[in-house]
Design a protein around this motif. Structure first.
Motif, PDB file in Angstrom:
ATOM      1  N   GLU A 118     -13.307  -3.203  -7.191  1.00 39.26           N
ATOM      2  CA  GLU A 118     -12.437  -2.510  -7.882  1.00 39.26           C
ATOM      3  C   GLU A 118     -12.649  -0.952  -7.767  1.00 39.26           C
ATOM      4  OE1 GLU A 118     -10.019  -3.153  -9.904  1.00 39.26           O
ATOM      5  OE2 GLU A 118     -10.165  -5.341 -10.315  1.00 39.26           O
ATOM      6  N   GLN A 151      -1.101  -3.763   0.318  1.00 36.99           N
ATOM      7  CA  GLN A 151      -1.501  -2.855  -1.084  1.00 36.99           C
ATOM      8  C   GLN A 151      -1.530  -3.883  -2.189  1.00 36.99           C
ATOM      9  OE1 GLN A 151      -1.989   0.388  -1.382  1.00 36.99           O
ATOM     10  NE2 GLN A 151      -1.528   1.028   0.842  1.00 36.99           N
ATOM     11  N   GLY A 169     -11.835  -0.167  -3.694  1.00 40.84           N
ATOM     12  CA  GLY A 169     -10.622  -0.555  -3.520  1.00 40.84           C
ATOM     13  C   GLY A 169     -10.229  -1.786  -2.871  1.00 40.84           C
ATOM     14  N   TYR A 170      -9.158  -2.388  -3.153  1.00 42.10           N
ATOM     15  CA  TYR A 170      -9.030  -3.869  -2.704  1.00 42.10           C
ATOM     16  C   TYR A 170      -8.688  -3.699  -1.125  1.00 42.10           C
ATOM     17  CZ  TYR A 170      -9.156  -6.668  -6.991  1.00 42.10           C
ATOM     18  OH  TYR A 170      -9.554  -7.256  -8.159  1.00 42.10           O
TER      19      TYR A 170
END
Length: 390
Positions: free
Chosen positions: A68, A184, A71-72
């Motif tokens: 998390e 995204q 960032g994925y």
């Protein structure tokens, strides 16, 4: 920086599942070669395979906050090619202990990827108003199928396993960039809890019942992936291509069934679909256990793939719909217990295979199928609150 193909959100999810499983599945058709290179029995090989299970369970427990924060997108684009490289490195192991140690970082990477792609599938499913979880797992199976077929041909050609897996690294990098370069993350579920789940999600009685539903599927899917190639070699003296084809049979049939499972769930109910799948899984297990000819074994593997196809996705959806705790906590509890069976069970079955016969790897699934029948009503009959046409 953006690169790759611009795809709809659900197609990106499908691509992530496919590339990840293609990367992960490349090693399993080559397990007979790895076993022969180390000159060990099934028990020692099974204990070595626990390395990836240990790493995955650690990662599932502790990596959520890490992914998390980083960032994925960043983690996913880095972790999938890294996984391919780690598998190639592990294939150079000369002893079971070295294989175990080299598989621990493999498991750590798998856990991080699993968190991202399953959460992303759930969020996209909620955003578009259509079930995609089973279809996403279908692409996971199809990726494994593709890796099984490729691995079978390469094994038959006689290329050493570590060179095979090294060749897969640039293939995985290219596929990751093309399919996920514009990835995204989807927005959080509306009304979802922002509370960080605990490191260990305590299972409730409903969650344990859901574990019972999918336990046979998780264990037999893992057994088919880990042991089917060695099963064909030991019982039917199969050549490398046909030994690897067993892995592809499990994954391919599973992928086709998962692709269509969501529509059947919407048309019927989770309970009805689960019991049909458990029946097919039970027949497949019996065929694999009693097989007297290679074609019977392949039929058993195909039915195991179909029968195990949607039980875990159905259980995950049912866990997310529980209202007693935040969905993330219930999903984490189910994932932790189910992945324990999927990851630790098949390697430990190596001890059974070595001492009682390789067919008992599948025989132990019979009572678990019966358990699934009794616990299936806990899946409920809920569907998504709204439908949106594609």
């Amino acid at each position: 920086m953006r690169f790759g193909i611009d795809l709809p959100p659900q197609i990106k999810v499908f691509g992530a599942f496919f590339v990840y499983s293609f990367c992960m599945g490349s090693i399993f058709p080559r397990l007979p070669d790895i076993q022969e290179a180390m000159q060990v029995g099934e028990g020692a090989l099974g204990l070595a395979l626990i390395g990836s299970a240990c790493g995955t369970l650690i990662s599932l427990t502790f990596a959520g906050h890490f992914v998390e924060r980083i960032g994925y997108r960043r983690v996913l684009l880095f972790a999938i090619p890294l996984l391919s490289a780690l598998y190639a490195l592990a294939s150079w192991a000369q002893t079971p202990l070295a294989f175990f140690l080299l598989l621990v970082p493999v498991g750590l990477t798998i856990g991080a990827i699993e968190i991202i792609i399953n959460v992303e599938a759930d969020r996209v499913e909620h955003a578009i108003g259509r079930r995609i979880m089973s279809r996403a797992h279908a692409f996971w199976s199809l990726g494994f199928f593709a890796a099984g077929i490729v691995g079978s041909f390469i094994a038959q050609a006689g290329l050493e396993v570590h060179f095979h897996l090294m060749l897969m690294i640039p293939v995985v990098i290219l596929a990751t960039l093309l399919l996920l370069g514009r990835f995204q993350p989807a927005p959080h579920r509306a009304g979802g809890s922002d509370e960080e789940p605990p490191r260990f999600a305590r299972p409730t009685l409903p969650i344990m019942a859901l574990v019972g539903v999918c336990l046979s599927a998780m264990l037999m899917e893992g057994a088919g992936i880990d042991w089917s190639a060695i099963y064909m070699r030991n019982l039917f003296d199969a050549e490398p291509f046909f030994a690897g084809l067993a892995v592809a049979t499990v994954a391919g049939s599973q992928g086709v069934a998962r692709f269509f499972a969501d529509s059947f769930v919407e048309r019927l109910s989770p309970v009805v679909v689960a019991r049909v799948l458990l029946t097919l899984l039970g027949i497949g297990v019996l065929l694999a256990f009693f097989a007297s000819a290679a074609w019977v074994a392949y039929l058993g593997f195909a039915l195991i793939g179909v029968g195990s196809s949607a039980l875990f996705p159905l259980a995950m959806s049912a866990a997310a719909q529980q209202t007693d705790r935040p969905a993330s906590v219930n999903v984490a509890a189910l994932a932790q217990f189910s992945f324990t069976a999927f990851l630790l069970g098949p390697p430990l079955l190596g001890y059974i295979a070595e001492h009682f016969g390789i067919q008992w790897v599948f025989g132990v699934g019979i009572p678990l199928v019966l358990l699934g029948f009794f616990t299936a009503p806990t899946l409920g009959r809920k569907t998504l609150a709204h439908e949106v046409t594609p």
